[in-house]
Design a protein around this motif. Sequence first.
Motif, PDB file in Angstrom:
ATOM      1  N   ARG A 160       8.377 -29.375   2.705  1.00  0.00           N
ATOM      2  CA  ARG A 160       7.776 -29.049   1.419  1.00  0.00           C
ATOM      3  C   ARG A 160       7.189 -30.301   0.779  1.00  0.00           C
ATOM      4  O   ARG A 160       7.842 -31.336   0.711  1.00  0.00           O
ATOM      5  N   MET A 161       5.950 -30.200   0.332  1.00  0.00           N
ATOM      6  CA  MET A 161       5.265 -31.344  -0.256  1.00  0.00           C
ATOM      7  C   MET A 161       4.619 -30.940  -1.570  1.00  0.00           C
ATOM      8  O   MET A 161       3.921 -29.919  -1.642  1.00  0.00           O
ATOM      9  N   SER A 162       4.818 -31.746  -2.584  1.00  0.00           N
ATOM     10  CA  SER A 162       4.228 -31.481  -3.901  1.00  0.00           C
ATOM     11  C   SER A 162       2.758 -31.890  -3.911  1.00  0.00           C
ATOM     12  O   SER A 162       2.359 -32.866  -3.269  1.00  0.00           O
ATOM     13  N   THR A 163       1.973 -31.140  -4.659  1.00  0.00           N
ATOM     14  CA  THR A 163       0.573 -31.490  -4.891  1.00  0.00           C
ATOM     15  C   THR A 163       0.295 -31.332  -6.390  1.00  0.00           C
ATOM     16  O   THR A 163       1.038 -30.653  -7.098  1.00  0.00           O
ATOM     17  N   ILE A 164      -0.783 -31.957  -6.840  1.00  0.00           N
ATOM     18  CA  ILE A 164      -1.058 -31.944  -8.269  1.00  0.00           C
ATOM     19  C   ILE A 164      -2.550 -31.749  -8.508  1.00  0.00           C
ATOM     20  O   ILE A 164      -3.384 -32.227  -7.732  1.00  0.00           O
ATOM     21  N   GLU A 165      -2.854 -31.035  -9.564  1.00  0.00           N
ATOM     22  CA  GLU A 165      -4.262 -30.810  -9.931  1.00  0.00           C
ATOM     23  C   GLU A 165      -4.408 -31.008 -11.426  1.00  0.00           C
ATOM     24  O   GLU A 165      -3.661 -30.433 -12.235  1.00  0.00           O
ATOM     25  N   LYS A 166      -5.347 -31.859 -11.793  1.00  0.00           N
ATOM     26  CA  LYS A 166      -5.635 -32.064 -13.205  1.00  0.00           C
ATOM     27  C   LYS A 166      -6.501 -30.917 -13.701  1.00  0.00           C
ATOM     28  O   LYS A 166      -7.424 -30.482 -13.006  1.00  0.00           O
ATOM     29  N   VAL A 167      -6.168 -30.413 -14.873  1.00  0.00           N
ATOM     30  CA  VAL A 167      -6.947 -29.330 -15.442  1.00  0.00           C
ATOM     31  C   VAL A 167      -8.382 -29.797 -15.621  1.00  0.00           C
ATOM     32  O   VAL A 167      -8.651 -30.772 -16.320  1.00  0.00           O
ATOM     33  N   PHE A 193       8.229 -40.508  -2.211  1.00  0.00           N
ATOM     34  CA  PHE A 193       9.247 -40.402  -3.258  1.00  0.00           C
ATOM     35  C   PHE A 193       9.587 -38.922  -3.442  1.00  0.00           C
ATOM     36  O   PHE A 193       8.744 -38.136  -3.873  1.00  0.00           O
ATOM     37  N   ARG A 194      10.792 -38.555  -3.053  1.00  0.00           N
ATOM     38  CA  ARG A 194      11.251 -37.158  -3.109  1.00  0.00           C
ATOM     39  C   ARG A 194      10.226 -36.242  -2.441  1.00  0.00           C
ATOM     40  O   ARG A 194       9.932 -36.399  -1.260  1.00  0.00           O
ATOM     41  N   SER A 195       9.644 -35.302  -3.204  1.00  0.00           N
ATOM     42  CA  SER A 195       8.738 -34.313  -2.606  1.00  0.00           C
ATOM     43  C   SER A 195       7.298 -34.800  -2.531  1.00  0.00           C
ATOM     44  O   SER A 195       6.417 -34.047  -2.104  1.00  0.00           O
ATOM     45  N   TYR A 227      -1.726 -31.505 -16.273  1.00  0.00           N
ATOM     46  CA  TYR A 227      -1.680 -31.394 -14.818  1.00  0.00           C
ATOM     47  C   TYR A 227      -0.845 -30.181 -14.436  1.00  0.00           C
ATOM     48  O   TYR A 227       0.140 -29.848 -15.111  1.00  0.00           O
ATOM     49  N   VAL A 228      -1.231 -29.557 -13.342  1.00  0.00           N
ATOM     50  CA  VAL A 228      -0.447 -28.456 -12.775  1.00  0.00           C
ATOM     51  C   VAL A 228       0.104 -28.921 -11.433  1.00  0.00           C
ATOM     52  O   VAL A 228      -0.651 -29.375 -10.557  1.00  0.00           O
ATOM     53  N   VAL A 229       1.415 -28.831 -11.293  1.00  0.00           N
ATOM     54  CA  VAL A 229       2.094 -29.255 -10.061  1.00  0.00           C
ATOM     55  C   VAL A 229       2.439 -28.016  -9.236  1.00  0.00           C
ATOM     56  O   VAL A 229       3.007 -27.052  -9.763  1.00  0.00           O
ATOM     57  N   THR A 230       2.093 -28.045  -7.961  1.00  0.00           N
ATOM     58  CA  THR A 230       2.399 -26.942  -7.059  1.00  0.00           C
ATOM     59  C   THR A 230       3.123 -27.493  -5.828  1.00  0.00           C
ATOM     60  O   THR A 230       3.253 -28.708  -5.651  1.00  0.00           O
ATOM     61  N   MET A 231       3.558 -26.580  -4.987  1.00  0.00           N
ATOM     62  CA  MET A 231       4.297 -26.969  -3.785  1.00  0.00           C
ATOM     63  C   MET A 231       3.672 -26.301  -2.571  1.00  0.00           C
ATOM     64  O   MET A 231       3.390 -25.098  -2.589  1.00  0.00           O
ATOM     65  N   ASN A 232       3.452 -27.093  -1.519  1.00  0.00           N
ATOM     66  CA  ASN A 232       2.922 -26.572  -0.266  1.00  0.00           C
ATOM     67  C   ASN A 232       3.974 -26.661   0.829  1.00  0.00           C
ATOM     68  O   ASN A 232       4.722 -27.643   0.920  1.00  0.00           O
ATOM     69  N   GLU A 233       4.023 -25.625   1.662  1.00  0.00           N
ATOM     70  CA  GLU A 233       4.886 -25.633   2.837  1.00  0.00           C
ATOM     71  C   GLU A 233       4.086 -26.143   4.027  1.00  0.00           C
ATOM     72  O   GLU A 233       3.032 -25.585   4.362  1.00  0.00           O
ATOM     73  N   THR A 234       4.551 -27.215   4.657  1.00  0.00           N
ATOM     74  CA  THR A 234       3.859 -27.779   5.813  1.00  0.00           C
ATOM     75  C   THR A 234       4.841 -27.930   6.970  1.00  0.00           C
ATOM     76  O   THR A 234       6.052 -27.727   6.816  1.00  0.00           O
ATOM     77  N   GLU A 235       4.306 -28.316   8.118  1.00  0.00           N
ATOM     78  CA  GLU A 235       5.178 -28.537   9.271  1.00  0.00           C
ATOM     79  C   GLU A 235       6.141 -29.688   9.020  1.00  0.00           C
ATOM     80  O   GLU A 235       7.213 -29.757   9.611  1.00  0.00           O
ATOM     81  N   GLU A 236       5.755 -30.608   8.141  1.00  0.00           N
ATOM     82  CA  GLU A 236       6.608 -31.749   7.830  1.00  0.00           C
ATOM     83  C   GLU A 236       7.560 -31.462   6.671  1.00  0.00           C
ATOM     84  O   GLU A 236       8.300 -32.349   6.251  1.00  0.00           O
ATOM     85  N   THR A 243       0.623 -36.497 -22.183  1.00  0.00           N
ATOM     86  CA  THR A 243       0.275 -35.959 -20.869  1.00  0.00           C
ATOM     87  C   THR A 243       1.307 -34.906 -20.493  1.00  0.00           C
ATOM     88  O   THR A 243       2.514 -35.156 -20.580  1.00  0.00           O
ATOM     89  N   VAL A 244       0.831 -33.744 -20.074  1.00  0.00           N
ATOM     90  CA  VAL A 244       1.719 -32.631 -19.754  1.00  0.00           C
ATOM     91  C   VAL A 244       1.645 -32.323 -18.266  1.00  0.00           C
ATOM     92  O   VAL A 244       0.549 -32.182 -17.702  1.00  0.00           O
ATOM     93  N   PHE A 245       2.811 -32.222 -17.635  1.00  0.00           N
ATOM     94  CA  PHE A 245       2.927 -31.789 -16.245  1.00  0.00           C
ATOM     95  C   PHE A 245       3.633 -30.434 -16.253  1.00  0.00           C
ATOM     96  O   PHE A 245       4.807 -30.345 -16.652  1.00  0.00           O
ATOM     97  N   SER A 246       2.935 -29.388 -15.833  1.00  0.00           N
ATOM     98  CA  SER A 246       3.550 -28.062 -15.799  1.00  0.00           C
ATOM     99  C   SER A 246       3.628 -27.570 -14.364  1.00  0.00           C
ATOM    100  O   SER A 246       2.855 -27.980 -13.498  1.00  0.00           O
ATOM    101  N   GLY A 247       4.573 -26.696 -14.125  1.00  0.00           N
ATOM    102  CA  GLY A 247       4.768 -26.151 -12.788  1.00  0.00           C
ATOM    103  C   GLY A 247       6.106 -25.482 -12.697  1.00  0.00           C
ATOM    104  O   GLY A 247       6.998 -25.710 -13.526  1.00  0.00           O
ATOM    105  N   ARG A 248       6.270 -24.644 -11.706  1.00  0.00           N
ATOM    106  CA  ARG A 248       7.534 -23.932 -11.536  1.00  0.00           C
ATOM    107  C   ARG A 248       8.655 -24.909 -11.208  1.00  0.00           C
ATOM    108  O   ARG A 248       8.417 -25.999 -10.672  1.00  0.00           O
TER     109      ARG A 248
END
Length: 400
Positions: free
Chosen positions: A389-396, A11-13, A378-387, A26-31
């Motif tokens: 941009r993919m979103s990742t998430i980490e719970k505080v 689903f999207r990223s 939760y903190v949402v970040t973005m990773n650059e991969t060969e496939e 519930t809070v989702f933060s990220g750029r």
Amino acid sequence: MYLRQLDLRDFRSWPELHLDLEPGVTVFSGRNGFGKTNIVEAIGYCAHLSSHRVPTDQPLIRHGAEDSRVSATTVNDGRELTTHLLIKARGANQAQINRTKLKSTREILGVLRTVLFAPEDLALVKGDPSERRKFLDDLIAIRTPRIAGAKADFDKVLRQRNALLKSSGLTLRRGYDDPEGATALTTLDVWDAQLARTGALVIAARLSLIDELAPLIHDSYAAIAPESRPAAVVYVSTVDQAVEELTGASTRDPAVIEAAMLSELGRRRKNEIERGVTLVGPHRDDLQLILGDQPAKGFASHGESWSFALSLHLAEFQLLALEGSDPVLILDDVFAELDAKRRQRLVHVAEQAEQVLITAAVGDDLPGNLDDAVAARYVVTMNETEEGRMSTIEKVGETT
């Protein structure tokens, strides 16, 4: 009502996401652009079968994938249901409730109810009538799913009728005395009947909804902006004149509206044939927003426009809550757009909801008086991969 679990695939990223959620905030933060809004967009899609950001489904499918999957487990008064949606790049979408396959995705409407505030809400006031029609139709679909079916049928008939008007204009102008003209006009008569039948159901449902919403909108706006002019809403339809001629007053009776719509279609047939487009029906109607004695669009200040947009959703939340369980409240990056007074009003509503999902670019956007209600961050970040941009998430406090 609250969402206990959310699973996404392509689903999207998000190539994959699993979330266990709780009541409370519930809070989702990220750029910006990292994928936090994609999470609440998926939840909103389960409730409305549409996105608050894009008009079509194609952008929801991750680049390179054939389809995406959204599964949501909702708890309502102790009863737990899981909806599964398969959003396809080609072909019709598919849906299940628990393990039961559904004939139509519309059958999941009402399982999950959400009210969403987003920066896009300014379009409700400043945008085209289509934005306000969508607001009404989405709420109607949640409360009365069968009307969503009528609206889908109307849209299908409208496309067929417009195709006939556009492709056979010259033939239609020949009239009933010409064999080909008579055939084309007879076909148009059939579409007119179907358009009036389905369109009348949509208009009647919208009018009945506004009867309930109007006082809630007025009171909500007064609470948000007590120093401003009073707010009101009026539904303006292409069949108003025909209804007045038939009954001498407004009506919510679908049979009367259907007769009025047929009358208006007949009156405007020549004009429609000349222009190659349908000019009568709910697709041409508008919900007029009024401040004092002036339309809000074009006359309201930026602050007044925000207040009106908020009052529409506050009224929506109150109406759904009056029917039973509170809907899930979604606040998508809106606190940064609001001044202190409007934040306070929104926090007041959030405190009433069983579950609130908030996205914010930075933690400081969250009002301090909501801190005690936060169940998870939760903190949402973005990773650059060969496939890509993919979103990742980490719970505080832990990794998800």
